[in-house]
Design a protein around this motif. Structure first.
Motif, PDB file in Angstrom:
ATOM      1  N   THR A 104      87.161  -0.655  71.594  1.00 20.13           N
ATOM      2  CA  THR A 104      85.899  -0.696  71.136  1.00 20.13           C
ATOM      3  C   THR A 104      85.114   0.299  71.835  1.00 20.13           C
ATOM      4  O   THR A 104      84.227   1.086  70.819  1.00 20.13           O
ATOM      5  N   LEU A 105      85.278   0.725  73.175  1.00 16.50           N
ATOM      6  CA  LEU A 105      84.341   1.839  73.851  1.00 16.50           C
ATOM      7  C   LEU A 105      84.559   3.126  73.008  1.00 16.50           C
ATOM      8  O   LEU A 105      83.620   3.807  72.930  1.00 16.50           O
ATOM      9  N   VAL A 106      85.965   3.637  72.792  1.00 18.42           N
ATOM     10  CA  VAL A 106      86.404   4.625  72.300  1.00 18.42           C
ATOM     11  C   VAL A 106      85.882   4.704  70.895  1.00 18.42           C
ATOM     12  O   VAL A 106      85.088   5.880  70.401  1.00 18.42           O
ATOM     13  N   VAL A 107      85.760   3.599  70.118  1.00 20.66           N
ATOM     14  CA  VAL A 107      85.182   3.663  68.755  1.00 20.66           C
ATOM     15  C   VAL A 107      83.586   3.864  69.003  1.00 20.66           C
ATOM     16  O   VAL A 107      83.067   4.625  68.221  1.00 20.66           O
ATOM     17  N   VAL A 108      83.110   3.225  69.657  1.00 20.65           N
ATOM     18  CA  VAL A 108      81.502   3.318  70.015  1.00 20.65           C
ATOM     19  C   VAL A 108      81.378   4.640  70.159  1.00 20.65           C
ATOM     20  O   VAL A 108      80.356   5.369  69.944  1.00 20.65           O
ATOM     21  N   LEU A 109      82.228   5.107  71.305  1.00 19.11           N
ATOM     22  CA  LEU A 109      81.907   6.538  71.960  1.00 19.11           C
ATOM     23  C   LEU A 109      82.070   7.653  71.048  1.00 19.11           C
ATOM     24  O   LEU A 109      81.269   8.502  70.495  1.00 19.11           O
ATOM     25  N   LEU A 110      83.107   7.540  69.962  1.00 19.12           N
ATOM     26  CA  LEU A 110      83.262   8.270  68.888  1.00 19.12           C
ATOM     27  C   LEU A 110      82.114   8.195  67.745  1.00 19.12           C
ATOM     28  O   LEU A 110      81.548   9.305  67.113  1.00 19.12           O
ATOM     29  N   LEU A 111      81.391   6.982  67.725  1.00 21.11           N
ATOM     30  CA  LEU A 111      80.331   7.055  66.776  1.00 21.11           C
ATOM     31  C   LEU A 111      79.231   7.557  67.107  1.00 21.11           C
ATOM     32  O   LEU A 111      78.472   8.015  66.536  1.00 21.11           O
ATOM     33  N   GLY A 112      78.990   7.298  68.503  1.00 20.30           N
ATOM     34  CA  GLY A 112      78.102   8.041  69.123  1.00 20.30           C
ATOM     35  C   GLY A 112      77.989   9.482  69.149  1.00 20.30           C
ATOM     36  O   GLY A 112      77.015  10.177  68.777  1.00 20.30           O
ATOM     37  N   VAL A 113      79.208  10.113  69.569  1.00 21.85           N
ATOM     38  CA  VAL A 113      79.522  11.463  69.442  1.00 21.85           C
ATOM     39  C   VAL A 113      79.114  12.008  68.184  1.00 21.85           C
ATOM     40  O   VAL A 113      78.580  13.006  67.821  1.00 21.85           O
ATOM     41  N   GLY A 114      79.700  11.235  67.085  1.00 23.52           N
ATOM     42  CA  GLY A 114      79.585  11.614  65.804  1.00 23.52           C
ATOM     43  C   GLY A 114      78.080  11.369  65.273  1.00 23.52           C
ATOM     44  O   GLY A 114      77.556  12.385  64.659  1.00 23.52           O
ATOM     45  N   GLY A 115      77.488  10.585  65.751  1.00 22.61           N
ATOM     46  CA  GLY A 115      76.206  10.376  65.335  1.00 22.61           C
ATOM     47  C   GLY A 115      75.156  11.334  65.985  1.00 22.61           C
ATOM     48  O   GLY A 115      74.564  11.950  65.552  1.00 22.61           O
ATOM     49  N   TYR A 116      75.426  11.835  67.245  1.00 20.04           N
ATOM     50  CA  TYR A 116      74.853  12.939  67.990  1.00 20.04           C
ATOM     51  C   TYR A 116      75.229  14.452  67.358  1.00 20.04           C
ATOM     52  O   TYR A 116      74.390  14.799  67.190  1.00 20.04           O
ATOM     53  N   VAL A 117      76.228  14.404  66.971  1.00 19.39           N
ATOM     54  CA  VAL A 117      76.837  15.919  66.187  1.00 19.39           C
ATOM     55  C   VAL A 117      76.157  15.873  64.993  1.00 19.39           C
ATOM     56  O   VAL A 117      75.673  16.740  64.696  1.00 19.39           O
ATOM     57  N   ALA A 118      75.876  14.720  64.230  1.00 19.06           N
ATOM     58  CA  ALA A 118      75.324  14.605  62.800  1.00 19.06           C
ATOM     59  C   ALA A 118      73.817  14.728  63.247  1.00 19.06           C
ATOM     60  O   ALA A 118      73.244  15.669  62.412  1.00 19.06           O
TER      61      ALA A 118
END
Length: 818
Positions: free
Chosen positions: A30-44
Motif C-alpha cells: 500500500t505504501l509503495v503504491v501510494v509512494l508511486l502514485l505520489g511520485v507519479g503525481g509529482y512528476v506529472a
C-alpha cells in the motif's frame, strides 16, 4: 464438549507469524503504491510546468556584436555573454569528438540519459566518499543551461531527465551539439567554441589543431582552474586526459595523440580586442547604437559595426595620452604610497592583485599595484611584491620622486611623500618581466590625478580616427573629448585670425602691440595682458600669432567685430554657446576638444567643414545593411572676396565685409547630410600658413619633431588650468587637451600648452602619420607670394625681406622706405 471446543479453535504453529507478514506486506504494498502514485503525481505536476523543447529547434543564441576599424581590424565588442555562433558543419570533426570523449562518450548511443554512466559514477563516488564523477550527458547539460536554472535540487534533476528525453526525440544529435558547443562557457568570458578559439589561440574554430582542440575540450569541467592563460600546466594535464579518452573511444590513434601532446601551444594573453584602448570611442558609439537599435539588438543581435577608427592610431593615442599625463603628473611630485598595510594584511592584498592579472608573466611597460616587503636603506633599494611575484625597486626606478627615505618598519610615516616603508602600496611599472623565477625589475609609478583628451579626425571626410576621453575609462567614464567644456585659451585665436582674413586683414597687416584699456562696467576697466608681460610695439599678424600675443588678438577682434567672429565660429561647427565679448580673443569660450579639433578641419580641408562621424556601416546578423554613411562631395568653390584693405590697420580702418556661409550641423553629430563651405580656400590656406610659423618658430615648436609640414596652435588658460595643442597635416587633424577635472586647479610649472599638450600630440602624431605620404599644404592659384619687410609689412627690395602669401589683389603696394 469443552475439551473438544478448545482443540478445534487452537491455531496451528506458524499461523500467527504468517498473518503478521501478510499484514505487513499489505501495508508495504500500500505504501509503495501510494509512494508511486505520489511520485507519479509529482512528476506529472512537474511535467505540466516544463518548458517546451520544440523552441530549441529555432533557438538563436545571443551573439556578440563586433566593432571593426577602418581596415577591418576587430577593435571592440558589445555583449552580455561573449558568444560567436558557428554551425556544426564548420566545426572540425575531431573537435566534436574531443568534447564527446571528455564529456559524454556514449552521446551517440544514449537517448538523453546514460543509465550505465549514472551507475558507474555512483559507484565511484561511493568508493571515494565524495563526488568524484558526474553523470550528466551533453543533452542534460543543454537542458540545464538553456531550459532550467542551475539550482541543485531533486526537482531540477527530474526535470532535466524528462527534458533530455524529450530533446532527443525532437532534435538530431547534430542539432544538440550545435546548441551545446555554441552555448557552453569555456572561461575568460568566452561562450562557445568559436569565441574560446579566438580568445585562447587567436584562431577561428576550423583552424585549430588537435592539441588546441583537446585544450578546449578540457575546459567545461572547470574553466577557470584549467585556463591555459593562467594555469598552463594544469591545462596540459587536462589536455592529456582528453587525448587519452579520444584514443580509448577510437577517435584518434595513439600516435596522433602523442604528437598533439608534444605540440607547442601559443596561448594569447586575452582576446585580440583593444579593450581599454578603445573604451571611450566605443562608449561614444554605444550611446547612439543603444538608443537607435535597443539593448537586445546591440548586446545579443550579432551586429557588425564598421567604424572610422584606425586601430593603429587609436593605440598610439592611448599610449601617448597615458605617458604624457604621467609626465605632467610626475612634475607635480610624488604623492606618497596609495596606502599602508600591516604585515598580516599583505597576503590577502596580494591574492586580490593576482586575481586581476590575466597573464602568466607580468607585461613590460604595464603598471600593477604592489607592496613593499623589504627595504635596504644602505643600497637605496626595496623588495616589492606584485601578486605572487617578487621584484626589485632600485634607486634609478625611484629617481623621479626625489630622494626617498626608506624605513624598515610598518605603518604610515609622518612625511609620507618623502618616505617609503614596509607595507607601502605603490604603483609599479614593469621594466624587466619575472621570467624563469628570476624576479622582475620595477620603476616607481603613480596614477595621474591630471586628466586629458585627444581627438584625431580625417579632415577630408570628418571621420574620427582616434579618441581618448581620459586616463582610465574604468575609473571615470566621463568622456572629456566630447563632454568636457573648457576654455580654449590661445588655441581659439586661429578662429579670430581667420575671421579677420575674411574681413580683409593679411598676414602682413600691422597691429600695435601696446597696452590698452576697455570699459568693463560699474566704472571698472579691463586691460588684456600678454603672457610674458612685455609689449613689442607694431607687429604683423604673422608675428602676433606665432608668439600668441594677447593684446593684438583683442585689438583684431575689436576691429572685425565680435558678432562676425561668433558667426564664423558657428560655421566651423561650434555648438557650444559662445559669449560675444572681447575676451573671446583670449579663448574665453568653453568648448569641447571635439568641437575645437573639428573646427580646425576646415582649415586643413581648404575651407570645407565636415562634421565628425564615427560609424560607416551597421550590418545585422543576416547581412542586411541597417545604415551606411558616405561622406558628401565637397561644395563648389566660391570666388574669393575682393579686398581693398590697407596693410597698416588702425582701430578706425574698415575692411570690406564678406558674405558668410550658412551655419553647419553641430559638431559630434553621428549622421551627416551634407558638407558646407565654412570659408574660402584662400582664407583656409592663409591661416594654415600662419600656423605653420607657430610650429616653425613659435610656441608650438615641439610639433616640428614629426619632420613634415605641420600647422598648429598652442593654448594655455589663466593660471595654467588648461593646456591645449591643436595641429594638423593635410591628412589628419589632432587636438589634445590637458587639465584637472577640478577647473580651479592649476597644472603648475610645465603646464602650458607647449609643455603639457604638445608633447602628447607629437608622440601620437609620430606614429599616426608614419604610414601617410609626406604632403605640403597646396596654395590655391589665387594666392600669390611676394617679399615683404617682416616688421612693417611693406614690400621689400632688400635682403631683410621675407616671402609672404596674399590673396591675389591684397598684396601691399608700397615699398619700405618709400
Amino acid at each position: 464438549m469443552q475439551q473438544e471446543y478448545t482443540r478445534t479453535n487452537r491455531r496451528a504453529p506458524g499461523q500467527k507469524g504468517r498473518g503478521f507478514l501478510s499484514t505487513l506486506l499489505l501495508i508495504v504494498v500500500t505504501l509503495v503504491v501510494v509512494l508511486l502514485l505520489g511520485v507519479g503525481g509529482y512528476v506529472a505536476f512537474l511535467m505540466a510546468k516544463l518548458p517546451k523543447v520544440d523552441r530549441l529547434a529555432d533557438y538563436k543564441p545571443p551573439i556578440v556584436s563586433q566593432v571593426y576599424g577602418d581596415d577591418g581590424t576587430l577593435v571592440g565588442e558589445f555583449y552580455l555573454e561573449r558568444r560567436l555562433v558557428v554551425p556544426v558543419n564548420k566545426m572540425p570533426r575531431k573537435l566534436i569528438q574531443a568534447f564527446v570523449a571528455a564529456e559524454d562518450a556514449s552521446f551517440y548511443s544514449h537517448r538523453g540519459i546514460d543509465y550505465f554512466g549514472i551507475i558507474r559514477a555512483a559507484f565511484k563516488n561511493i568508493i571515494s566518499m565524495r563526488k568524484k564523477e558526474g553523470a550528466s550527458t551533453i543533452t542534460q547539460q543543454v537542458t540545464k543551461t538553456m531550459l532550467l536554472t542551475p539550482e541543485k535540487k531533486l526537482s531540477r534533476k527530474i526535470k532535466e531527465a524528462i527534458l533530455a528525453k524529450r530533446m532527443e526525440e525532437k532534435l538530431t544529435k547534430d542539432e544538440i551539439l550545435y546548441l551545446y558547443l555554441n552555448q557552453i562557457y569555456l572561461g575568460a568570458g568566452s561562450y562557445g567554441v568559436e569565441a574560446a578559439a579566438e580568445t585562447y589561440f587567436g584562431k577561428h574554430v576550423e583552424q585549430l589543431n588537435l592539441a588546441e582542440m583537446a585544450i578546449l575540450a578540457g575546459l567545461p569541467k572547470a574553466p577557470n582552474a584549467y585556463s591555459p592563460i593562467k594555469h598552463l600546466e594544469r591545462a596540459k594535464e587536462r589536455q592529456a586526459y582528453v587525448l587519452d579518452r579520444m584514443v580509448a573511444e577510437g577517435f584518434v590513434t595513439q600516435a596522433e595523440a602523442d604528437y598533439a601532446r608534444k605540440s607547442p601551444l601559443t596561448i594569447l594573453p586575452g582576446r585580440r580586442v583593444m579593450n581599454d584602448r578603445v573604451a571611450y570611442f566605443l562608449e561614444q558609439m554605444r550611446i547612439y547604437l543603444e538608443e537607435k537599435y535597443g539593448e537586445d539588438q546591440l548586446y545579443k543581435g550579432g551586429l557588425k559595426i564598421y567604424t572610422t577608427m584606425n586601430a593603429t592610431m587609436q593605440g598610439a593615442a592611448y599610449e601617448a595620452v597615458r605617458s604624457g599625463l604621467k609626465a605632467v603628473d610626475k612634475r607635480q611630485g610624488f604623492r606618497g604610497a596609495v596606502k599602508y598595510l600591516q604585515q598580516a594584511e599583505i597576503e590577502q592584498f596580494c591574492d586580490k592583485v593576482e586575481e586581476g592579472i590575466d597573464s602568466a608573466a607580468l607585461k613590460v611597460g604595464e603598471t600593477y599595484p604592489g607592496v613593499v616587503t623589504a627595504v635596504d636603506p644602505a643600497k637605496g633599494t626595496a623588495t616589492v611584491r606584485v601578486g605572487e611575484r617578487y621584484g626589485l625597486l632600485d634607486r634609478k626606478g625611484m629617481a623621479w620622486a626625489g630622494k626617498l627615505n626608506l624605513v624598515n618598519s610598518y605603518g604610515k610615516p609622518e612625511k609620507a611623500a618623502k618616505t617609503l616603508g614596509l607595507g607601502a602600496v605603490v604603483d609599479l611599472q614593469v621594466l624587466v618581466p619575472d621570467q624563469n623565477n628570476q624576479g622582475a625589475v620595477f620603476a616607481l609609478d603613480q596614477v595621474p590625478e591630471v586628466q586629458g583628451a585627444l581627438v584625431s579626425i580625417d579632415p577630408r571626410t570628418g571621420g574620427v580616427k582616434a579618441m581618448i576621453g581620459g586616463y582610465d575609462f574604468r575609473k571615470s567614464q566621463f568622456n572629456r573629448a566630447v563632454q568636457a567644456k573648457r576654455n580654449a585659451g590661445s588655441a581659439f585665436k586661429p578662429i579670430i585670425y581667420a575671421a579677420a582674413l575674411e574681413k580683409g586683414f593679411t598676414a602682413a597687416t600691422v597691429i600695435d602691440d601696446s597696452p590698452v584699456e576697455y570699459p568693463a562696467g560699474l566704472g571698472k576697466t579691463w586691460s588684456p595682458k600678454n603672457y610674458d608681460n612685455t609689449y613689442r610695439g607694431p607687429v604683423t599678424m604673422r608675428e602676433a600669432l606665432t608668439h600668441s600675443i594677447n593684446v593684438v588678438s583683442v585689438k583684431i577682434l575689436e576691429k572685425i567685430g565680435v558678432d562676425h567672429a561668433v558667426e564664423f565660429a558657428k560655421r566651423l561647427g561650434f555648438s557650444s554657446k559662445i559669449e560675444p565679448n572681447l575676451s573671446l580673443a583670449l579663448g574665453a569660450a568653453s568648448v569641447s576638444p571635439l568641437e575645437l579639433t573639428s573646427a580646425y578641419t576646415a582649415f586643413a580641408n581648404k575651407g570645407v567643414h565636415l562634421p565628425p562621424y564615427y560609424i560607416v556601416k551597421v550590418v545585422d546578423s543576416e547581412g542586411r545593411v541597417l545604415e551606411e554613411y558616405h561622406p558628401p562631395a565637397p561644395p563648389a568653390p566660391v570666388v574669393p572676396p575682393a579686398s581693398d584693405a590697407e596693410q597698416v590697420v588702425t582701430l578706425t580702418d574698415k575692411p570690406a565685409p564678406v558674405k558668410p556661409a550658412e551655419p553647419l550641423p553641430s559638431a559630434g553629430s553621428m549622421q551627416v547630410a551634407r558638407s558646407e563651405r565654412a570659408t574660402s580656400p584662400e582664407v583656409a590656406y592663409l591661416i594654415t600658413n600662419l600656423m605653420e610659423s607657430v610650429v616653425q618658430s613659435g610656441t608650438g615648436h615641439r610639433a616640428a619633431a614629426i619632420k613634415r609640414p605641420v600647422a598648429g596652435k598652442t593654448g594655455t588658460t589663466n593660471e595654467m588650468k588648461d593646456a591645449w595643442f591643436v595641429g594638423y597635416v593635410p591628412q589628419l587633424v589632432t587636438g589634445v587637451w590637458v587639465g584637472f577635472d577640478n577647473q580651479a586647479r592649476s597644472l603648475g610649472a610645465g603646464g602650458s600648452g607647449g609643455q603639457a599638450a604638445a608633447p602628447i600630440w607629437t608622440d601620437y602624431m609620430l606614429k599616426a602619420v608614419a604610414g601617410l605620404p609626406v604632403q605640403g599644404f597646396d596654395a590655391p592659384e589665387t594666392v600669390s607670394v611676394v617679399r615683404v619687410n617682416p616688421k612693417s609689412g611693406k614690400l621689400s627690395r632688400g635682403v631683410d625681406g621675407a616671402s609672404e602669401a596674399f590673396i591675389r589683389g591684397t598684396e601691399p603696394s608700397v615699398y619700405e622706405g618709400d
